[in-house]
Design a protein around this motif. Sequence first.
Motif, PDB file in Angstrom:
ATOM      1  N   VAL A   1       0.864  -1.177   0.000  1.00 46.41           N
ATOM      2  CA  VAL A   1       0.000   0.000   0.000  1.00 46.41           C
ATOM      3  C   VAL A   1       0.899   1.226   0.000  1.00 46.41           C
ATOM      4  O   VAL A   1       1.805   1.339   0.832  1.00 46.41           O
ATOM      5  N   GLN A   2       0.663   2.141  -0.920  1.00 46.58           N
ATOM      6  CA  GLN A   2       1.410   3.404  -0.955  1.00 46.58           C
ATOM      7  C   GLN A   2       0.431   4.553  -0.862  1.00 46.58           C
ATOM      8  O   GLN A   2      -0.599   4.557  -1.544  1.00 46.58           O
ATOM      9  N   PHE A   3       0.749   5.545  -0.021  1.00 50.34           N
ATOM     10  CA  PHE A   3      -0.138   6.688   0.169  1.00 50.34           C
ATOM     11  C   PHE A   3       0.667   7.866   0.710  1.00 50.34           C
ATOM     12  O   PHE A   3       1.709   7.680   1.351  1.00 50.34           O
ATOM     13  N   PRO A   4       0.209   9.108   0.467  1.00 49.81           N
ATOM     14  CA  PRO A   4       0.909  10.282   1.000  1.00 49.81           C
ATOM     15  C   PRO A   4       0.959  10.243   2.523  1.00 49.81           C
ATOM     16  O   PRO A   4      -0.027   9.913   3.188  1.00 49.81           O
TER      17      PRO A   4
ATOM     18  N   LEU B   1      -1.453   0.286  12.464  1.00 52.76           N
ATOM     19  CA  LEU B   1      -0.265   0.959  12.975  1.00 52.76           C
ATOM     20  C   LEU B   1      -0.496   1.497  14.387  1.00 52.76           C
ATOM     21  O   LEU B   1       0.387   1.415  15.253  1.00 52.76           O
ATOM     22  N   ALA B   2      -1.681   2.045  14.630  1.00 53.55           N
ATOM     23  CA  ALA B   2      -1.992   2.564  15.960  1.00 53.55           C
ATOM     24  C   ALA B   2      -1.973   1.441  16.994  1.00 53.55           C
ATOM     25  O   ALA B   2      -1.525   1.627  18.128  1.00 53.55           O
ATOM     26  N   HIS B   3      -2.455   0.272  16.604  1.00 52.06           N
ATOM     27  CA  HIS B   3      -2.435  -0.886  17.502  1.00 52.06           C
ATOM     28  C   HIS B   3      -1.009  -1.221  17.915  1.00 52.06           C
ATOM     29  O   HIS B   3      -0.720  -1.464  19.098  1.00 52.06           O
ATOM     30  N   HIS B   4      -0.079  -1.219  16.957  1.00 53.84           N
ATOM     31  CA  HIS B   4       1.308  -1.535  17.285  1.00 53.84           C
ATOM     32  C   HIS B   4       1.960  -0.438  18.116  1.00 53.84           C
ATOM     33  O   HIS B   4       2.838  -0.724  18.937  1.00 53.84           O
TER      34      HIS B   4
ATOM     35  N   GLN C   1      -0.017 -11.574  11.478  1.00 58.13           N
ATOM     36  CA  GLN C   1      -0.722 -12.815  11.758  1.00 58.13           C
ATOM     37  C   GLN C   1      -1.596 -12.743  13.001  1.00 58.13           C
ATOM     38  O   GLN C   1      -2.547 -13.510  13.125  1.00 58.13           O
ATOM     39  N   GLU C   2      -1.257 -11.850  13.942  1.00 58.82           N
ATOM     40  CA  GLU C   2      -2.158 -11.672  15.078  1.00 58.82           C
ATOM     41  C   GLU C   2      -3.438 -11.004  14.566  1.00 58.82           C
ATOM     42  O   GLU C   2      -3.479 -10.539  13.421  1.00 58.82           O
ATOM     43  N   PRO C   3      -4.518 -10.962  15.369  1.00 55.56           N
ATOM     44  CA  PRO C   3      -5.830 -10.569  14.822  1.00 55.56           C
ATOM     45  C   PRO C   3      -5.847  -9.271  14.022  1.00 55.56           C
ATOM     46  O   PRO C   3      -6.425  -9.221  12.931  1.00 55.56           O
ATOM     47  N   MET C   4      -5.220  -8.205  14.540  1.00 57.09           N
ATOM     48  CA  MET C   4      -5.265  -6.937  13.809  1.00 57.09           C
ATOM     49  C   MET C   4      -4.500  -7.032  12.493  1.00 57.09           C
ATOM     50  O   MET C   4      -4.944  -6.542  11.452  1.00 57.09           O
ATOM     51  N   GLY C   5      -3.335  -7.684  12.523  1.00 57.20           N
ATOM     52  CA  GLY C   5      -2.558  -7.844  11.299  1.00 57.20           C
ATOM     53  C   GLY C   5      -3.230  -8.751  10.298  1.00 57.20           C
ATOM     54  O   GLY C   5      -3.197  -8.507   9.085  1.00 57.20           O
ATOM     55  N   ALA C   6      -3.854  -9.817  10.790  1.00 55.48           N
ATOM     56  CA  ALA C   6      -4.556 -10.741   9.894  1.00 55.48           C
ATOM     57  C   ALA C   6      -5.729 -10.050   9.211  1.00 55.48           C
ATOM     58  O   ALA C   6      -6.033 -10.318   8.046  1.00 55.48           O
TER      59      ALA C   6
ATOM     60  N   THR D   1      -9.317   1.448   3.225  1.00 62.57           N
ATOM     61  CA  THR D   1      -7.929   1.006   3.276  1.00 62.57           C
ATOM     62  C   THR D   1      -7.115   1.842   4.252  1.00 62.57           C
ATOM     63  O   THR D   1      -6.368   1.313   5.083  1.00 62.57           O
ATOM     64  N   LEU D   2      -7.253   3.161   4.166  1.00 65.14           N
ATOM     65  CA  LEU D   2      -6.515   4.034   5.078  1.00 65.14           C
ATOM     66  C   LEU D   2      -6.946   3.826   6.528  1.00 65.14           C
ATOM     67  O   LEU D   2      -6.113   3.856   7.444  1.00 65.14           O
ATOM     68  N   ASP D   3      -8.227   3.610   6.734  1.00 63.08           N
ATOM     69  CA  ASP D   3      -8.711   3.372   8.101  1.00 63.08           C
ATOM     70  C   ASP D   3      -8.096   2.105   8.679  1.00 63.08           C
ATOM     71  O   ASP D   3      -7.685   2.074   9.844  1.00 63.08           O
ATOM     72  N   LEU D   4      -8.017   1.046   7.875  1.00 62.43           N
ATOM     73  CA  LEU D   4      -7.450  -0.203   8.363  1.00 62.43           C
ATOM     74  C   LEU D   4      -5.948  -0.087   8.598  1.00 62.43           C
ATOM     75  O   LEU D   4      -5.421  -0.614   9.584  1.00 62.43           O
TER      76      LEU D   4
END
Length: 322
Positions: free
Chosen positions: A132-135, A198-201, A157-162, A190-193
């Motif tokens: 994914v590429q975005f500004p 990233l916020a989860h990590h 692989q964990e729930p958020m990443g999966a 896509t941006l929301d996900l």
Amino acid sequence: MALVTEFRTQDLPVAERFASWYELTAGAFTPSLIRSDHEADFRANARMLDLGEVQVSSLAYSSLESRRPASMIRASDPECLQLLVTLRGSHRILQGGRDTTSGPGEVVLYDTSRPWHGWAAAGPDTVEGVMVQFPRVLLPLPANKIRQLTGLRLSGQEPMGALLSGYLVQLTAGATTYTVADGARLATVTLDLVTAFLAHHLEVSNPLPERTHRNAQLLEIRAFIQRHLGDPELSPSVIAAAHSISLRSLHRLFGDQGMTVSGWIRTRRLELCRRDLADPLLNARPVRAIAARWGFTDPAHFSRAFRAAYGRSPQEYRRARP
């Protein structure tokens, strides 16, 4: 307008394959220096989905080495972020003092404004991934938080990443079926996900408890605002009361990010109104109804705010839509 670009080296003469891949990636992503031990018979496939400012690409290619030196950044910098999910083989990247190798099911975030040196190792076949590429400005996270994640190996692989990786794989698999109107909606999803991932990590890896708490609190409040944007009574005092914090604390949370509570609400409402005005399925819905749906009860005020943000009235914006 086509949303999808397909590329296959098998459709080209063997002698032209590597050069064509080099040219494609320089134009579609960001320019970098590429070499490969397989240049004499380079194999690659790409399916690139153009969602406006967001691009999602399914990629498969022979082992290679890439570098993006400072001189290239000075010559051309789109100021983008690239999030890569490795599906097969491995990717190694050196960026910002970090040396990270990601394998299948793992994710790495790159910054096009910082030099990198990378390797893709495919073994006897091809390395595969979804990117994914975005500004960078579209990611609603502070720059210092983004730097904390750049070049790190993150679990897909964990729930958020999966959730994110599964969505991206499915998104590119169905790319040829989407309409132009779908593109705008899918860019938002896509941006929301990506932001949620990233916020989860950031929450689970931040070594400073107080910062972790404040970051998590701000994300929770933003999610609350998102759910209530259509409520014209939404205000800083309502938000503060719903989260059992003082109005002063609420303003401080947003002030630390260089924004105001009311300003963030207004911006998100305008973005959603603009999205609806661009949707051909909503052509029959009056502008005032779209404004009211997202909390603007005064049509004149909405029109002034929309013009100030986007340089034209809501009606003009709708008529100019492709």
